[in-house]
Design an enzyme around this catalytic site. Structure first.
Site, PDB file in Angstrom:
ATOM      1  N   ASP A 117       0.855  -1.185   0.000  1.00  0.00           N
ATOM      2  CA  ASP A 117       0.000   0.000   0.000  1.00  0.00           C
ATOM      3  C   ASP A 117       0.891   1.235   0.000  1.00  0.00           C
ATOM      4  O   ASP A 117       2.003   1.215   0.528  1.00  0.00           O
ATOM      5  CB  ASP A 117      -0.916   0.004   1.224  1.00  0.00           C
ATOM      6  CG  ASP A 117      -2.056  -0.999   1.117  1.00  0.00           C
ATOM      7  OD1 ASP A 117      -2.416  -1.380  -0.009  1.00  0.00           O
ATOM      8  OD2 ASP A 117      -2.598  -1.394   2.163  1.00  0.00           O
ATOM      9  N   ASP A 136      -6.944  -1.109  -4.726  1.00  0.00           N
ATOM     10  CA  ASP A 136      -8.069  -0.752  -3.855  1.00  0.00           C
ATOM     11  C   ASP A 136      -8.925   0.336  -4.503  1.00  0.00           C
ATOM     12  O   ASP A 136     -10.155   0.322  -4.398  1.00  0.00           O
ATOM     13  CB  ASP A 136      -7.557  -0.250  -2.500  1.00  0.00           C
ATOM     14  CG  ASP A 136      -6.723  -1.272  -1.760  1.00  0.00           C
ATOM     15  OD1 ASP A 136      -6.947  -2.484  -1.942  1.00  0.00           O
ATOM     16  OD2 ASP A 136      -5.836  -0.855  -0.988  1.00  0.00           O
TER      17      ASP A 136
END
Length: 167
Positions: A117, A136
């Site tokens: 991330d 995401d």
């Protein structure tokens, strides 16, 4: 399923997974874990590892448990895509984004045992959103596309039923 429809689906998957994996590759090879690169007053690149799913949910699941869960969800999403009416372009596009995002994160999970991330939204020291990645984002945009189309259809049917009922 038409050949054209399947071609667009494959192109969408190649683009979403390709872009996601390219950016993650850059992050892994150019940013040390835990480092931050400010981009805007409210946005930074911030390299972290996520051993769970969205917002670190299911982080207590085993590595293989998360992979199995993701594969089950992917099979269901593929079934949904295949069975969604052709005229529901936005829903089919949304499902393509969701599937591409899920595959991008699955690749990380299989290769590294975690998801990379790197997108951080924040407001000074007041608010920090969970760090996330492009996969995401694709998943979120896919859900928005599906909900938008379903709302549009629902509103259209509601208007049609009012006209029919008032006659």
């Amino acid at each position: 399923m038409t050949r054209k429809s399947f071609s667009f689906f494959l192109l969408g998957l190649i683009l979403t997974v390709g872009i996601d994996q390219t950016v993650k590759y850059w992050i892994m090879h150019n940013m040390l874990l835990g480092t931050e690169i400010p981009l805007l007053p409210f946005l930074s690149l911030y390299h972290v590892r996520n051993s769970g799913i969205a917002f670190s949910f299911f982080s207590s699941f085993s590595h293989w448990g998360l992979i199995a869960l993701t594969l089950i969800i992917l099979i269901f999403l593929l079934w949904l895509w295949k069975n969604t009416e052709y005229n529901k372009f936005l829903s089919r596009f949304g499902l393509t984004l969701i599937i591409g995002g899920a595959i991008g994160n699955l690749i990380d999970r299989i290769c590294f045992y975690y998801v990379i991330d790197y997108i951080l939204f924040y407001i000074d020291d007041i608010f920090y959103f969970a760090v996330f990645n492009l996969a995401d984002t694709f998943i979120t945009l896919g859900v928005i596309a599906i909900v938008t189309e379903e709302l549009r259809i629902w509103i259209k049917e509601k208007r049609h039923s009012k006209r029919t009922f008032s006659r």
